[in-house]
Design a protein around this motif. Structure first.
Motif, short mmCIF file in Angstrom:
data_model
loop_
_atom_site.label_atom_id
_atom_site.label_comp_id
_atom_site.label_asym_id
_atom_site.label_seq_id
_atom_site.Cartn_x
_atom_site.Cartn_y
_atom_site.Cartn_z
N ARG A 296 0.81 -1.22 0.00
CA ARG A 296 0.00 0.00 0.00
C ARG A 296 0.85 1.28 0.00
O ARG A 296 0.40 2.34 0.42
N SER A 297 2.11 1.18 -0.49
CA SER A 297 2.97 2.36 -0.49
C SER A 297 3.05 3.03 -1.86
O SER A 297 3.78 4.00 -2.02
N GLY A 298 2.33 2.49 -2.85
CA GLY A 298 2.33 3.09 -4.18
C GLY A 298 3.18 2.38 -5.21
O GLY A 298 3.38 2.90 -6.31
N THR A 300 2.50 -0.38 -6.92
CA THR A 300 1.71 -0.78 -8.10
C THR A 300 1.45 0.41 -9.01
O THR A 300 1.56 0.32 -10.24
N LEU A 301 1.12 1.54 -8.43
CA LEU A 301 0.89 2.76 -9.22
C LEU A 301 2.17 3.16 -9.95
O LEU A 301 2.12 3.53 -11.14
N THR A 302 3.30 3.08 -9.27
CA THR A 302 4.58 3.42 -9.90
C THR A 302 4.85 2.51 -11.09
O THR A 302 5.26 2.97 -12.17
N GLU A 303 4.61 1.21 -10.90
CA GLU A 303 4.81 0.26 -12.00
C GLU A 303 3.89 0.59 -13.17
O GLU A 303 4.31 0.57 -14.33
N GLN A 304 2.63 0.94 -12.89
CA GLN A 304 1.68 1.24 -13.95
C GLN A 304 2.08 2.49 -14.72
O GLN A 304 1.90 2.57 -15.94
N ILE A 305 2.63 3.47 -14.01
CA ILE A 305 3.08 4.70 -14.68
C ILE A 305 4.23 4.38 -15.64
O ILE A 305 4.25 4.83 -16.79
N ILE A 306 5.18 3.57 -15.15
CA ILE A 306 6.31 3.19 -16.00
C ILE A 306 5.83 2.35 -17.18
O ILE A 306 6.24 2.55 -18.33
N ALA A 307 4.93 1.40 -16.89
CA ALA A 307 4.45 0.49 -17.94
C ALA A 307 3.63 1.22 -19.01
O ALA A 307 3.45 0.69 -20.11
#
Length: 346
Positions: A296-298, A300-307
């Motif tokens: 819950r630290s972000g 997944t969101l970071t990965e999605q932004i990169i992807a």
């Protein structure tokens, strides 16, 4: 007696000694006996095969690989050796290499449920969810009353993001094995606050049974806690979470906070801000980037932004960092060569 015959006789004696040692649980002694046998008679299949097996029993999967590879070379048609090689290859942290081996095992033994499940697990590790799904559905056409297959299918659908299909498969697993905590917890975790009162009652009753194992108690407790928390029933949620934590602690022992602090201090020292000052913004380097953080630290969101970038690809949650920590502990390497050459075991 000729030297070759002498060596063969000595190897046979060592093989028998190794079997006796392994039968009484002395796997280290058996390993020494089988190793000596391979040196005296390197063309004896049993010596290499049994050496690989005892390494596996000692959970030394990387060391088992050369022995099992040699056994497979000596007898390519020996399915048990192929099966052991596939198992060792997977647990040594190379599922892509294990995939064709498990496929050969399943082709040779199509009715081997465990082998089919292991092939499915390998597909899952590689993100081949469609292939994994087909594998289970083909088996279920012939044996629809296999709860293990339904559970594996449910977990595959869940990993692939198909919640509805996962719920249906979990329900089927429970139909064929009522009171199965693993399937029940999976179903509860997916349905959350929409779970029926009857399902909650089944899970709560299972939690109260003295015969329920701690692993099952933990799975159910965490799932029940999430449901009550989602309903705003904080007291009930905490009761279940405390019971789950207690069960988990009985299984794993108390957390070593001092060891965690030492590991974190080591990582801070090795990978402080100065370690990255030489890096430029932007890179054409094809090496993978690991996004690491607490739940819950972000991350997944970071990965999605990169992807989202057309030249990048997100691989989802991978076990590599956890496997590295398991292997290196506080002796974390600071150079890429050590990480590249490491064989990581789940």
């Amino acid at each position: 007696m000729k030297p070759h015959d002498t060596h063969a006789a000595a190897a046979a004696a060592l093989l028998q000694s190794g079997r006796t040692q392994a039968a009484r649980g002395d796997f280290h002694g058996a390993c020494d006996s089988f190793t000596q046998a391979t040196r005296l008679a390197p063309d004896i299949f049993d010596a290499w095969f049994l050496l690989g097996i005892v390494h596996m029993r000692n959970t030394r999967h990387a060391e088992a690989l050369p022995a099992l590879q040699q056994a497979h070379r000596l007898q390519p048609g020996h399915v048990d050796a192929l099966r052991a090689l596939a198992d060792a290859t997977f647990h040594a942290g190379t599922p892509a290499d294990a995939l064709p081996l498990w496929q050969q095992v399943v082709a040779a033994r199509p009715e081997d449920l465990e082998a089919r499940l292991r092939l499915g697990e390998t597909c899952n590790r590689l993100g081949l969810f469609d292939a994994e799904t087909r594998l289970y559905l083909e088996a279920l056409e012939k044996a629809p009353a296999q709860p293990d297959l339904w559970l594996a299918l449910a977990q595959c659908h869940e990993d692939a993001g198909d919640k509805t299909a996962a719920i249906d498969a979990y329900t089927q697993a429970l139909q064929y094995r009522p009171g199965w905590a693993t399937a029940l917890a999976g179903l509860l975790s997916l349905q959350r606050k929409d779970a029926s009162e009857a399902l909650l009652a089944r899970a709560s009753a299972l939690m109260e049974q003295p015969a329920t194992q701690d692993r099952e108690r933990a799975l159910l407790g965490y799932a029940l806690g999430k449901i009550h928390d989602g309903r705003g029933e904080a007291k009930a949620a905490m009761t279940h979470w405390r019971a789950a934590n207690a069960a988990r602690q009985r299984l794993a022992g108390a957390h070593d906070f001092a060891a965690t602090e030492r590991n974190v201090d080591h990582l801070i020292a090795a990978f402080g801000t100065g370690a990255f000052n030489h890096q430029r913004v932007g890179s054409h380097d094809a090496r993978p980037v690991f996004v690491v953080g607490m739940p819950r630290s972000g991350t997944t969101l970071t990965e999605q932004i990169i992807a989202a970038h057309p030249q990048a690809h997100g691989c989802g949650e991978l076990p590599d960092i956890a496997l590295m920590i398991k292997k290196f502990g506080s002796n974390w390497p600071t150079d890429a060569a050590a990480l590249t050459s490491a064989q990581l075991e789940p």
